[in-house]
Design an enzyme around this catalytic site. Structure first.
Site, PDB file in Angstrom:
ATOM      1  N   PRO A 256       5.809  24.822   6.047  1.00  0.00           N
ATOM      2  CA  PRO A 256       7.128  24.156   5.808  1.00  0.00           C
ATOM      3  C   PRO A 256       7.777  24.767   7.179  1.00  0.00           C
ATOM      4  CG  PRO A 256       7.105  26.310   4.588  1.00  0.00           C
ATOM      5  CD  PRO A 256       5.579  25.952   5.142  1.00  0.00           C
TER       6      PRO A 256
ATOM      7  N   GLN B 286       9.638  24.036  -1.546  1.00  0.00           N
ATOM      8  CA  GLN B 286      10.144  25.369  -1.256  1.00  0.00           C
ATOM      9  C   GLN B 286      11.332  25.732  -1.615  1.00  0.00           C
ATOM     10  OE1 GLN B 286      10.514  27.315   2.698  1.00  0.00           O
ATOM     11  NE2 GLN B 286       8.368  28.439   2.242  1.00  0.00           N
TER      12      GLN B 286
ATOM     13  N   CYS C 261      11.653  33.846   5.365  1.00  0.00           N
ATOM     14  CA  CYS C 261      12.631  33.162   6.238  1.00  0.00           C
ATOM     15  C   CYS C 261      13.446  34.551   6.925  1.00  0.00           C
ATOM     16  CB  CYS C 261      13.602  32.385   5.683  1.00  0.00           C
ATOM     17  SG  CYS C 261      14.925  31.709   6.816  1.00  0.00           S
TER      18      CYS C 261
ATOM     19  N   LYS D  92       5.539  32.349  -0.030  1.00  0.00           N
ATOM     20  CA  LYS D  92       5.130  32.689   1.287  1.00  0.00           C
ATOM     21  C   LYS D  92       5.679  33.766   1.862  1.00  0.00           C
ATOM     22  CE  LYS D  92       5.203  30.024   5.641  1.00  0.00           C
ATOM     23  NZ  LYS D  92       6.320  30.220   6.217  1.00  0.00           N
TER      24      LYS D  92
ATOM     25  N   ASN E  30      -1.366  32.619   8.254  1.00  0.00           N
ATOM     26  CA  ASN E  30      -0.455  31.825   8.941  1.00  0.00           C
ATOM     27  C   ASN E  30       0.027  32.789  10.384  1.00  0.00           C
ATOM     28  OD1 ASN E  30       3.073  31.477   8.865  1.00  0.00           O
ATOM     29  ND2 ASN E  30       1.707  29.726   9.486  1.00  0.00           N
ATOM     30  N   GLY E  31      -0.028  31.820  11.300  1.00  0.00           N
ATOM     31  CA  GLY E  31       0.643  32.524  12.489  1.00  0.00           C
ATOM     32  C   GLY E  31      -0.087  32.413  13.877  1.00  0.00           C
ATOM     33  N   ASP E  32       0.468  31.451  14.822  1.00  0.00           N
ATOM     34  CA  ASP E  32      -0.006  31.478  16.178  1.00  0.00           C
ATOM     35  C   ASP E  32      -1.474  30.422  16.100  1.00  0.00           C
ATOM     36  OD1 ASP E  32       1.973  32.876  17.055  1.00  0.00           O
ATOM     37  OD2 ASP E  32       0.562  34.710  17.508  1.00  0.00           O
TER      38      ASP E  32
ATOM     39  N   ARG F  99       4.086  25.810  14.313  1.00  0.00           N
ATOM     40  CA  ARG F  99       4.405  25.171  15.536  1.00  0.00           C
ATOM     41  C   ARG F  99       3.218  24.393  16.073  1.00  0.00           C
ATOM     42  NH1 ARG F  99       6.470  30.828  17.305  1.00  0.00           N
ATOM     43  NH2 ARG F  99       4.774  31.260  16.031  1.00  0.00           N
TER      44      ARG F  99
HETATM   45  C1  LIG Z   1      11.687  25.694  13.666  1.00  0.00           C
HETATM   46  C2  LIG Z   1      11.203  26.441  12.500  1.00  0.00           C
HETATM   47  C3  LIG Z   1      11.482  26.118  11.268  1.00  0.00           C
HETATM   48  C4  LIG Z   1      10.836  26.718  10.059  1.00  0.00           C
HETATM   49  N1  LIG Z   1      11.261  26.635   8.927  1.00  0.00           N
HETATM   50  C5  LIG Z   1      10.464  27.384   7.910  1.00  0.00           C
HETATM   51  C6  LIG Z   1      11.012  26.879   6.443  1.00  0.00           C
HETATM   52  O1  LIG Z   1      11.547  25.960   6.156  1.00  0.00           O
HETATM   53  N2  LIG Z   1      10.035  27.605   5.473  1.00  0.00           N
HETATM   54  C7  LIG Z   1       9.403  28.529   5.681  1.00  0.00           C
HETATM   55  O2  LIG Z   1       8.748  29.044   4.928  1.00  0.00           O
HETATM   56  N3  LIG Z   1       8.870  28.878   7.052  1.00  0.00           N
HETATM   57  C8  LIG Z   1       9.643  28.265   8.022  1.00  0.00           C
HETATM   58  N4  LIG Z   1       9.292  28.374   9.269  1.00  0.00           N
HETATM   59  C9  LIG Z   1       7.965  29.485   9.686  1.00  0.00           C
HETATM   60  C10 LIG Z   1       6.631  28.724   9.601  1.00  0.00           C
HETATM   61  O3  LIG Z   1       6.654  28.242   8.732  1.00  0.00           O
HETATM   62  C11 LIG Z   1       5.441  29.703  10.317  1.00  0.00           C
HETATM   63  O4  LIG Z   1       5.513  30.577   9.133  1.00  0.00           O
HETATM   64  C12 LIG Z   1       5.862  30.307  11.392  1.00  0.00           C
HETATM   65  O5  LIG Z   1       6.266  29.316  12.422  1.00  0.00           O
HETATM   66  C13 LIG Z   1       4.512  30.955  12.160  1.00  0.00           C
HETATM   67  O6  LIG Z   1       3.608  29.919  12.088  1.00  0.00           O
HETATM   68  P1  LIG Z   1       2.903  29.207  13.503  1.00  0.00           P
HETATM   69  O7  LIG Z   1       2.645  30.427  14.522  1.00  0.00           O
HETATM   70  O8  LIG Z   1       1.864  28.380  13.134  1.00  0.00           O
HETATM   71  O9  LIG Z   1       4.412  28.443  13.943  1.00  0.00           O
HETATM   72  C14 LIG Z   1       9.753  27.921  10.324  1.00  0.00           C
HETATM   73  C15 LIG Z   1       9.295  28.080  11.676  1.00  0.00           C
HETATM   74  C16 LIG Z   1      10.076  27.323  12.702  1.00  0.00           C
HETATM   75  C17 LIG Z   1       9.726  27.666  14.150  1.00  0.00           C
END
Ligand SMILES: Cc1cc2nc3c(=O)[nH]c(=O)nc-3n(C[C@H](O)[C@H](O)[C@H](O)COP(=O)(O)O)c2cc1C
Length: 360
Positions: free
Chosen positions: A17, A93, A123, A162, A228-230, A253
């Site tokens: 999300p 979500q 969040c 989450k 999840n992450g990076d 991302r």
């Molecule tokens: C711009 C932005 C918006 C996000 N919105 C949500 C969201 O609506 N719900 C949620 O659970 N996480 C949200 N996240 C977190 C991501 O789902 C994810 O957990 C976090 O970016 C780490 O993963 P990544 O390293 O693959 O980016 C958001 C992250 C970013 C950067």
């Protein structure tokens, strides 16, 4: 194959999300990129992308939805919650801490097509945590598990959560809250390997994800835990699985500007090798599909504005394309964008064919 309650996923790769980014228009582009061979006898449904493969993403999710706003059916909330029959399976979500309103919103989401209800417990944004929602729920494990149990009882679809590793280093909850959520009936945990205090940097902690996996599996060996992450490359996904023992990975991302990433990850996890890169003209075609989805679900104006905002992400994966970002910034009309982009796709296809014919 990964199952969440009675929902079977085609792959163990999840699109995260992400507020403001991964809406219906983009999710459908991600779903359209294949990579996983259809098995004979499978009911292919909308996930069969037409080239003998399934879409490589197993589950997508709406961005976090405010329960009050969806119950009011406010315009913006409706767009954020928008889905359709081809956007399946999809999690919706919800965030918040009020059990009654969360349960009502969960029933609303189930009635509007949610395959799964996900509760946001990660969040870090003040607007959400000040009202005890999002990652603030990590600070009150007892009442959070009760909240989850209430949502589980309110709907007939699976409920997932989450989470992050904890609020900060003094309040790590990976050994306690995840198993308690599973005791309460939650069917899958996704863990973003950072604390709230870490926000989105520094590097994700794979050991914290591994600890979460171990804590859940001790009491609930069959329930999936997603890391999840990076993750921005197939190798990152492989590392996440190898280092943590997680059942699947979620990407946020890293999937911005490369909706084909799941194709590449699926190939790497299945074979240990990266696939040949998706040709640039096919990548560019997906950008046009994104534009047309936005035009269809919203309008031309929103489509052009969104693609202009996202062009730097896409551009990084379409090079060499001299002057691409400058050219798109100068376009003020949706039809002019269509003409410009179709010409670009054609040129990239010709270049690709010429490269394929060139002597080695
Ligand atoms: C711009 C932005 C918006 C996000 N919105 C949500 C969201 O609506 N719900 C949620 O659970 N996480 C949200 N996240 C977190 C991501 O789902 C994810 O957990 C976090 O970016 C780490 O993963 P990544 O390293 O693959 O980016 C958001 C992250 C970013 C950067």
């Amino acid at each position: 194959m990964l199952s969440i309650g009675d929902v079977q996923l085609q792959t163990n790769l999840l699109l995260a999300p992400v507020a403001g980014y991964f809406d219906l228009a983009y999710r459908k582009v991600v779903r359209s990129v294949g990579g996983v061979p259809c098995r004979p006898g499978d009911v292919s449904g909308p996930r069969d992308v037409g080239d003998g493969t399934y879409g490589a993403v197993g589950l997508t999710c709406t961005e976090l939805l405010c329960p009050h706003a969806v119950l009011r059916e406010a315009d913006r909330a409706m767009w954020r919650a928008a889905t359709d029959d081809e956007d399946r399976p999809v999690a919706m979500q919800l965030y918040g801490c009020d059990a009654d309103i969360l349960c009502e919103a969960a029933r609303w989401a189930e009635a509007r097509g949610a395959t799964i209800i996900d509760i946001n417990m990660g969040c870090p944004v003040d607007k959400v945590t000040k009202k005890h929602g999002g990652s603030k729920l990590l600070c009150t494990p007892g009442s959070t598990a009760k909240l989850a149990a209430a949502v589980v009882n309110a709907v007939s679809v699976p409920v997932t959560a989450k989470i992050r590793l904890g609020w900060d280093d003094d309040q790590i909850i990976v050994d306690t809250l995840p198993p308690a959520l599973c005791d309460a009936g939650v069917q899958m945990i996704t863990v973003h390997g950072r604390t709230t205090a870490m926000r989105f940097k520094p590097s994700v902690r794979l050991d914290g994800i591994a600890q979460t996996v171990a804590a859940v599996k001790r009491r609930h060996p069959d329930l999936p835990v997603i890391g999840n992450g990076d993750i921005t490359t197939p190798a990152d996904a492989e590392r996440m699985v190898d280092a943590t023992g997680c059942d699947g990975v979620m990407v946020a991302r890293g999937a911005m500007g490369q909706p084909w990433l799941f194709r590449d990850i699926a190939h790497r996890l299945a074979t240990g090798e990266d696939p040949p890169p998706l040709p640039r003209h096919e990548r560019a075609r997906l950008v046009l599909a994104h534009f047309e989805n936005l035009a269809r679900y919203r309008d031309d104006k929103v489509a052009l504005r969104t693609i202009r905002q996202r062009i730097s992400k896409y551009s990084a994966h379409l090079q060499p394309w001299p002057g691409l970002r400058r050219s798109v910034a100068a376009i003020t009309d949706a039809d002019a964008f269509r003409d410009f982009w179709q010409a670009g796709v054609g040129r990239l296809r010709v270049e690709h064919e010429a490269e394929a014919l060139a002597p080695v």
